[in-house]
Design a protein around this motif. Structure first.
Motif, mmCIF file in Angstrom:
data_model
loop_
_atom_site.group_PDB
_atom_site.id
_atom_site.type_symbol
_atom_site.label_atom_id
_atom_site.label_comp_id
_atom_site.label_asym_id
_atom_site.label_seq_id
_atom_site.Cartn_x
_atom_site.Cartn_y
_atom_site.Cartn_z
ATOM 1 N N LEU A 1 17.194 -10.577 -11.475
ATOM 2 C CA LEU A 1 16.868 -9.237 -10.983
ATOM 3 C C LEU A 1 16.564 -8.239 -12.098
ATOM 4 O O LEU A 1 16.200 -7.093 -11.825
ATOM 5 N N ALA A 2 16.685 -8.681 -13.354
ATOM 6 C CA ALA A 2 16.228 -7.834 -14.460
ATOM 7 C C ALA A 2 14.727 -7.598 -14.378
ATOM 8 O O ALA A 2 14.207 -6.674 -15.005
ATOM 9 N N HIS A 3 14.028 -8.413 -13.591
ATOM 10 C CA HIS A 3 12.589 -8.228 -13.409
ATOM 11 C C HIS A 3 12.273 -7.095 -12.430
ATOM 12 O O HIS A 3 11.105 -6.852 -12.131
ATOM 13 N N VAL B 1 -4.373 -18.450 -9.792
ATOM 14 C CA VAL B 1 -4.497 -17.764 -8.496
ATOM 15 C C VAL B 1 -3.765 -16.422 -8.496
ATOM 16 O O VAL B 1 -3.821 -15.690 -7.510
ATOM 17 N N THR B 2 -3.084 -16.090 -9.594
ATOM 18 C CA THR B 2 -2.381 -14.812 -9.683
ATOM 19 C C THR B 2 -3.342 -13.731 -10.162
ATOM 20 O O THR B 2 -3.933 -13.839 -11.225
ATOM 21 N N ASP B 3 -3.490 -12.695 -9.358
ATOM 22 C CA ASP B 3 -4.372 -11.587 -9.741
ATOM 23 C C ASP B 3 -3.655 -10.570 -10.625
ATOM 24 O O ASP B 3 -4.222 -10.084 -11.598
ATOM 25 N N ILE B 4 -2.404 -10.261 -10.273
ATOM 26 C CA ILE B 4 -1.645 -9.257 -11.024
ATOM 27 C C ILE B 4 -0.223 -9.769 -11.219
ATOM 28 O O ILE B 4 0.432 -10.205 -10.272
ATOM 29 N N LEU B 5 0.259 -9.721 -12.455
ATOM 30 C CA LEU B 5 1.656 -10.022 -12.760
ATOM 31 C C LEU B 5 2.349 -8.721 -13.139
ATOM 32 O O LEU B 5 1.855 -7.968 -13.987
ATOM 33 N N ILE B 6 3.496 -8.466 -12.499
ATOM 34 C CA ILE B 6 4.292 -7.283 -12.852
ATOM 35 C C ILE B 6 5.444 -7.737 -13.734
ATOM 36 O O ILE B 6 6.276 -8.553 -13.328
ATOM 37 N N ASN B 7 5.503 -7.202 -14.947
ATOM 38 C CA ASN B 7 6.572 -7.547 -15.892
ATOM 39 C C ASN B 7 7.144 -6.256 -16.457
ATOM 40 O O ASN B 7 6.666 -5.735 -17.461
ATOM 41 N N ILE B 8 8.171 -5.731 -15.787
ATOM 42 C CA ILE B 8 8.766 -4.467 -16.240
ATOM 43 C C ILE B 8 10.267 -4.627 -16.453
ATOM 44 O O ILE B 8 11.040 -3.706 -16.204
ATOM 45 N N GLN B 9 10.685 -5.790 -16.924
ATOM 46 C CA GLN B 9 12.092 -5.981 -17.227
ATOM 47 C C GLN B 9 12.484 -5.091 -18.405
ATOM 48 O O GLN B 9 11.622 -4.644 -19.174
ATOM 49 N N PRO B 10 13.779 -4.816 -18.575
ATOM 50 C CA PRO B 10 14.205 -3.876 -19.626
ATOM 51 C C PRO B 10 13.863 -4.347 -21.036
ATOM 52 O O PRO B 10 13.529 -3.536 -21.902
ATOM 53 N N THR C 1 2.765 -3.812 -17.075
ATOM 54 C CA THR C 1 3.995 -3.945 -17.869
ATOM 55 C C THR C 1 4.411 -2.600 -18.439
ATOM 56 O O THR C 1 3.707 -1.594 -18.312
ATOM 57 N N GLY C 2 5.585 -2.593 -19.088
ATOM 58 C CA GLY C 2 6.123 -1.347 -19.630
ATOM 59 C C GLY C 2 5.804 -1.179 -21.097
ATOM 60 O O GLY C 2 5.822 -2.144 -21.863
ATOM 61 N N SER D 1 4.754 -16.366 -19.594
ATOM 62 C CA SER D 1 4.112 -16.171 -18.287
ATOM 63 C C SER D 1 3.053 -15.081 -18.350
ATOM 64 O O SER D 1 1.990 -15.179 -17.735
ATOM 65 N N MET D 2 3.342 -14.040 -19.099
ATOM 66 C CA MET D 2 2.404 -12.933 -19.232
ATOM 67 C C MET D 2 1.158 -13.362 -20.013
ATOM 68 O O MET D 2 0.027 -13.067 -19.617
ATOM 69 N N GLN D 3 1.376 -14.084 -21.106
ATOM 70 C CA GLN D 3 0.236 -14.567 -21.886
ATOM 71 C C GLN D 3 -0.632 -15.520 -21.060
ATOM 72 O O GLN D 3 -1.864 -15.455 -21.107
ATOM 73 N N GLU D 4 0.016 -16.403 -20.307
ATOM 74 C CA GLU D 4 -0.720 -17.374 -19.488
ATOM 75 C C GLU D 4 -1.532 -16.681 -18.402
ATOM 76 O O GLU D 4 -2.658 -17.089 -18.103
#
Length: 373
Positions: free
Chosen positions: A202-204, A273-282, A302-303, A289-292
């Motif tokens: 849940l840090a994500h 198949v992923t259009d948008i990845l949300i990566n806003i962990q602290p 992202t933050g 995953s973000m690079q891929e």
């Protein structure tokens, strides 16, 4: 023949791949794994151990079991011991481990540095830092911050990235098979597919993100399909996410929860198949995953507090927010702009990530750190 002992989570894709790279080079690799991970074919000797913490008889017994039945049963002549994730539990055992090897390398993953606030845990981690021969970071920004915070640690510091085998898989797949890839995950073809984080932790910020998405207009909600990867993490996280979704069934939010832990080929299909990845962990170091996702043509929200300075040149596919509470507004803008995965504006992104995050580029650095003086 060189011998290595790895201490870490044997279920982690990074640990598995790290071991496989050395195995391919003829290195004998043994593994002490936290948990119940299955036997890795690239490992000669593997011992799994579930750690119990506390100040009771069970935890004390667990402590001596780890020392007597795990560490003592491993060989006494390793060329190197690699600790993946600096777990404070290892501190009382570090001198025992030192007696079994010529060198100890500790690899900081991010949360073991950024998210540890307990003074006791920090004290125990510092014992480890002071008694290893090399500390490795996956990006220079984390190394710099570590140096500033821990000037009293005189251990040698290095930067080395993990290779990403998923990049090769992405290159080998036919983009014409997009519909087939969607079907294999039970995802719709015609929706904007948004991956919320990349595991069950849940840090994500899955709950924050969901609580903002439910406020979207119906015209936005009908365009999207949410993806919640739960391949590793815990069931409590899934329950909390589903609780919000169930409470808002009237919103008709379309989503999928992916429970499987995917191999590299399947992970590559999911990135495509992923259009948008949300990566806003602290905190984070250099998310694979973000690079891929960027490499496959997707967008990343992202933050700006995360150490991704090197990737900022790849705007507009990298979209930054200043505060996590801004995620809903930024996501809505991406959806309204119909941002979908494509090869547009990816040539420089792919070249950079390929150069920085392939094993072909990085293995020699790791090999020197682990085996050279």
């Amino acid at each position: 023949m060189r011998k290595m002992l790895v201490i870490g989570d044997g279920d982690s894709v990074f640990v598995k791949d790290f071991i496989n790279q050395y195995h391919k080079e003829g290195v004998i690799v043994d593994l002490i794994s936290y948990g119940k991970s299955g036997k890795n074919d690239a490992v000669r000797l593997q011992k799994n151990f579930q750690i119990k913490l506390g100040f009771n008889f069970s935890a004390l017994k667990n402590f001596f079991e780890f020392r007597n039945n795990i560490i003592d049963k491993m060989d006494d002549d390793y060329d190197v011991v690699v600790i993946h994730f600096v777990y404070f539990f290892l501190a009382p055992h570090i001198f025992k481990i030192k007696n079994k090897t010529k060198k100890i390398v500790a690899v900081i993953w991010g949360s073991d540095f950024y998210r540890v606030t307990s003074k006791v845990k920090i004290f125990l981690q510092d014992i480890i830092y002071k008694n290893v021969d090399n500390i490795v970071f996956t990006n220079p920004k984390t190394k710099e911050l570590f140096s500033e915070k821990k000037k009293y640690i005189k251990t040698k510091l290095n930067v080395a990235r993990f290779g990403l085998p998923v990049l090769d898989e992405i290159d080998s797949l036919r983009r014409d098979d997009y519909g087939q890839f969607c079907n294999s995950f039970g995802l719709p073809i015609d929706k904007i597919k948004i991956m919320v984080g990349y595991n069950a932790n849940l840090a994500h910020q899955q709950l924050l993100i969901l609580n903002q998405i439910i406020l979207f207009n119906e015209s936005i909600l009908e365009k999207i399909h949410l993806i919640f990867p739960m391949g590793y993490g815990n069931n409590e996280s899934r329950a909390l996410i589903e609780e919000i979704l169930n409470k808002n069934k009237n919103k008709n939010i379309q989503y999928s929860i992916l429970e499987k832990f995917y191999n590299f080929n399947e992970a590559a299909k999911l990135r495509l198949v992923t259009d948008i990845l949300i990566n806003i962990q602290p905190t984070d170091q250099f998310s694979g995953s973000m690079q891929e996702t960027l490499y496959a043509g997707g967008w990343v929200l992202t933050g700006n507090w995360l150490p991704y300075d090197a990737l900022l040149q790849f705007e507009p596919k990298m979209v930054l927010i200043n505060e996590k509470e801004e995620v809903g507004k930024a996501l809505a803008h991406l959806i309204e702009s119909n941002c979908k995965s494509s090869l547009e504006n990816t040539e420089s992104i792919k070249a950079y990530i390929r150069n920085e995050s392939s094993w072909e580029k990085n293995f020699s650095t790791w090999y020197d750190i682990t085996f050279k003086d």
